[in-house]
Design an enzyme around this catalytic site. Sequence first.
Site, PDB file in Angstrom:
ATOM      1  N   LYS A 232     -44.603  34.502 -20.243  1.00  0.00           N
ATOM      2  CA  LYS A 232     -45.196  33.604 -21.231  1.00  0.00           C
ATOM      3  C   LYS A 232     -45.888  32.419 -20.576  1.00  0.00           C
ATOM      4  O   LYS A 232     -45.481  31.282 -20.681  1.00  0.00           O
ATOM      5  CB  LYS A 232     -44.149  33.096 -22.208  1.00  0.00           C
TER       6      LYS A 232
ATOM      7  N   PRO B   1      10.902   0.249   9.040  1.00  0.00           N
ATOM      8  CA  PRO B   1      12.048  -0.645   9.282  1.00  0.00           C
ATOM      9  C   PRO B   1      12.403  -1.460   8.045  1.00  0.00           C
ATOM     10  O   PRO B   1      13.581  -1.761   7.809  1.00  0.00           O
ATOM     11  CB  PRO B   1      11.558  -1.533  10.429  1.00  0.00           C
TER      12      PRO B   1
ATOM     13  N   THR C  24     -42.269  17.951 -27.293  1.00  0.00           N
ATOM     14  CA  THR C  24     -43.452  18.755 -27.060  1.00  0.00           C
ATOM     15  C   THR C  24     -44.369  18.089 -26.037  1.00  0.00           C
ATOM     16  O   THR C  24     -44.336  16.868 -25.849  1.00  0.00           O
ATOM     17  CB  THR C  24     -44.204  19.003 -28.377  1.00  0.00           C
ATOM     18  N   ALA C  25     -45.194  18.923 -25.373  1.00  0.00           N
ATOM     19  CA  ALA C  25     -46.071  18.405 -24.316  1.00  0.00           C
ATOM     20  C   ALA C  25     -46.995  17.311 -24.829  1.00  0.00           C
ATOM     21  O   ALA C  25     -47.306  16.358 -24.108  1.00  0.00           O
ATOM     22  CB  ALA C  25     -46.886  19.554 -23.725  1.00  0.00           C
TER      23      ALA C  25
ATOM     24  N   ASP D 103     -39.156  31.013 -20.231  1.00  0.00           N
ATOM     25  CA  ASP D 103     -40.583  31.152 -19.964  1.00  0.00           C
ATOM     26  C   ASP D 103     -40.926  30.556 -18.602  1.00  0.00           C
ATOM     27  O   ASP D 103     -40.162  29.761 -18.041  1.00  0.00           O
ATOM     28  CB  ASP D 103     -41.397  30.424 -21.044  1.00  0.00           C
TER      29      ASP D 103
ATOM     30  N   PRO E 162     -41.296  18.979 -21.743  1.00  0.00           N
ATOM     31  CA  PRO E 162     -42.539  19.213 -20.997  1.00  0.00           C
ATOM     32  C   PRO E 162     -42.384  19.399 -19.501  1.00  0.00           C
ATOM     33  O   PRO E 162     -43.363  19.674 -18.816  1.00  0.00           O
ATOM     34  CB  PRO E 162     -43.352  17.954 -21.305  1.00  0.00           C
TER      35      PRO E 162
ATOM     36  N   GLY F 150     -40.543  26.111 -22.928  1.00  0.00           N
ATOM     37  CA  GLY F 150     -41.106  24.831 -22.546  1.00  0.00           C
ATOM     38  C   GLY F 150     -41.539  24.045 -23.772  1.00  0.00           C
ATOM     39  O   GLY F 150     -41.952  24.606 -24.780  1.00  0.00           O
ATOM     40  N   GLY F 151     -41.435  22.721 -23.682  1.00  0.00           N
ATOM     41  CA  GLY F 151     -41.832  21.879 -24.816  1.00  0.00           C
ATOM     42  C   GLY F 151     -40.913  22.064 -25.996  1.00  0.00           C
ATOM     43  O   GLY F 151     -39.685  22.080 -25.864  1.00  0.00           O
ATOM     44  N   ASP F 152     -41.506  22.205 -27.172  1.00  0.00           N
ATOM     45  CA  ASP F 152     -40.748  22.453 -28.396  1.00  0.00           C
ATOM     46  C   ASP F 152     -40.989  23.891 -28.836  1.00  0.00           C
ATOM     47  O   ASP F 152     -42.140  24.345 -28.868  1.00  0.00           O
ATOM     48  CB  ASP F 152     -41.183  21.484 -29.502  1.00  0.00           C
TER      49      ASP F 152
ATOM     50  N   VAL G 122       0.837  -1.199   0.000  1.00  0.00           N
ATOM     51  CA  VAL G 122       0.000   0.000   0.000  1.00  0.00           C
ATOM     52  C   VAL G 122       0.873   1.250   0.000  1.00  0.00           C
ATOM     53  O   VAL G 122       0.616   2.216  -0.729  1.00  0.00           O
ATOM     54  CB  VAL G 122      -0.951   0.000   1.214  1.00  0.00           C
TER      55      VAL G 122
ATOM     56  N   MET H 167     -53.264  24.814 -24.079  1.00  0.00           N
ATOM     57  CA  MET H 167     -53.813  26.071 -23.536  1.00  0.00           C
ATOM     58  C   MET H 167     -55.323  26.163 -23.765  1.00  0.00           C
ATOM     59  O   MET H 167     -55.845  27.211 -24.160  1.00  0.00           O
ATOM     60  CB  MET H 167     -53.097  27.273 -24.162  1.00  0.00           C
TER      61      MET H 167
END
Length: 477
Positions: free
Chosen positions: A268, A43, A329-330, A246, A223, A299-301, A23, A381
């Site tokens: 947004k 030693p 996308t969502a 957003d 998403p 968000g999403g695409d 070691v 939406m």
Amino acid sequence: MDYLPMFAKLEGRPVLLVGGGEVALRKARLLLAAGARLTLVSPELEPEFSEFTGRFTHLAERFTPAHLAGQILVVAATDNLEVNALVYQSANQLGLFVNVVDDPKRSSFIFPSIIDRSPLMVAVSSGGKAPVLVRLLRERLESLLPRHLGGLTELSGRVRDKAKRVLSSISDRRRFWERAFASNTLASLIEKEDWQGAEQWLSDGLDQAKSEVGEVVLVGAGPGDPGLLTLKALQQIQQAEVVLYDQLVSAEILDLVRRDATLVSVGKKAGAHSVPQEETNRLLVEYAKAGNRVVRLKGGDPFMFGRGGEELEVLADEGIPFSVVPGITAAAGATAYAGIPLTHRDYAQSAVFITGHCQKEGKEPDWQQLAATSQTLVIYMGLMRSEHIQQQLVDHGRSQATPIAIIERGTTSRQRVLTGTLADLAELAKQAVSPSLIVIGEVVALRERLAWFGEKSGQQNANPDLDGSDLKLVQLA
């Protein structure tokens, strides 16, 4: 943080190693490779120590606290617990950093697992808690980090002074190096070990960088689940100097943005446009013309009801370079997490995506076409106009018994799915909060068998005729 990661310069500095076995031999190799002025107390020594003859001082005796005089670092690597404890106690009393091999409780510093691409070094440690895991990570990193990284680091060091002279600001220099390291041209020169050509390419690039305008990358954040970010999206947000995002972008994803980037919220969100689109466009142009690497994070695409095309038109008119990183996308992500296939050979041969927002001048979509059977209708939406959507679809021939789902906060730990029939849409919408996605079509009935993300936590009756099942309010953990 149990330990502060740091790299110590040991070149020519005194270090004490106690022990002479296998070691200790491993630690001696490491310390000598770092240039330490090594004193070894033991030693006896393993025969293999002969390969370092003349490179260390050997004291063939048992350890005493007096051996610590003048040392800056101490390593105990014996199989004698009493000796190791004495080394630790003595070094601790003198305020010296000490490592007792395989004994983290008696160590004020530890040796990490090292990936050596000198002068580039990568170190990994678990604080002694999971050495096997560290070994696996090291093996993975060894395979990922090409051997030429050391040469590239040396090359960068030679060009660094010129970069400071030519590019006065830190952000300009950072941008230059990020683009250079991402270049296929430089990678090709390095792989061929054409170091002279690579240095000339970097030098020429510096001369051109003074007049460069910034750029904008339009990035889809997906998403909500950070695991659904694409690899390229992650790379872009970690290289960005400015991020305009957003409200639909989750906090978990924003945590992945580089620490020193400027974060700008441009709102947004359905029913709450905190920043007008014109102001968002102006900010994009302003930050890019100031020479920044800008990420517009959506968000999403960004091309799916995200007004990404409109923002790019403004950039094109201003002559600002841009690129696009698509996102999940969502409609694809949220339905998959809800166990609802968008198409199915037996139920839906097509899927139609629309927005619930009114078109310009209040123009209505073609409800006759949207009410057609054998297709899945996905509405972004749409909560605020759910009653109107429900009435129009029924008036144009879609059965009130058509299965529907409202997916709230899809793909996140707070995902919630409400299911029923088209006759229930307006009432269900009152129970949902934004952001939510409305899915209408026979494929929704498959959710009963295909739901996989989270656990069902409650049910309430609404329409027992829906494929033999009740209206369900499902909370997904």
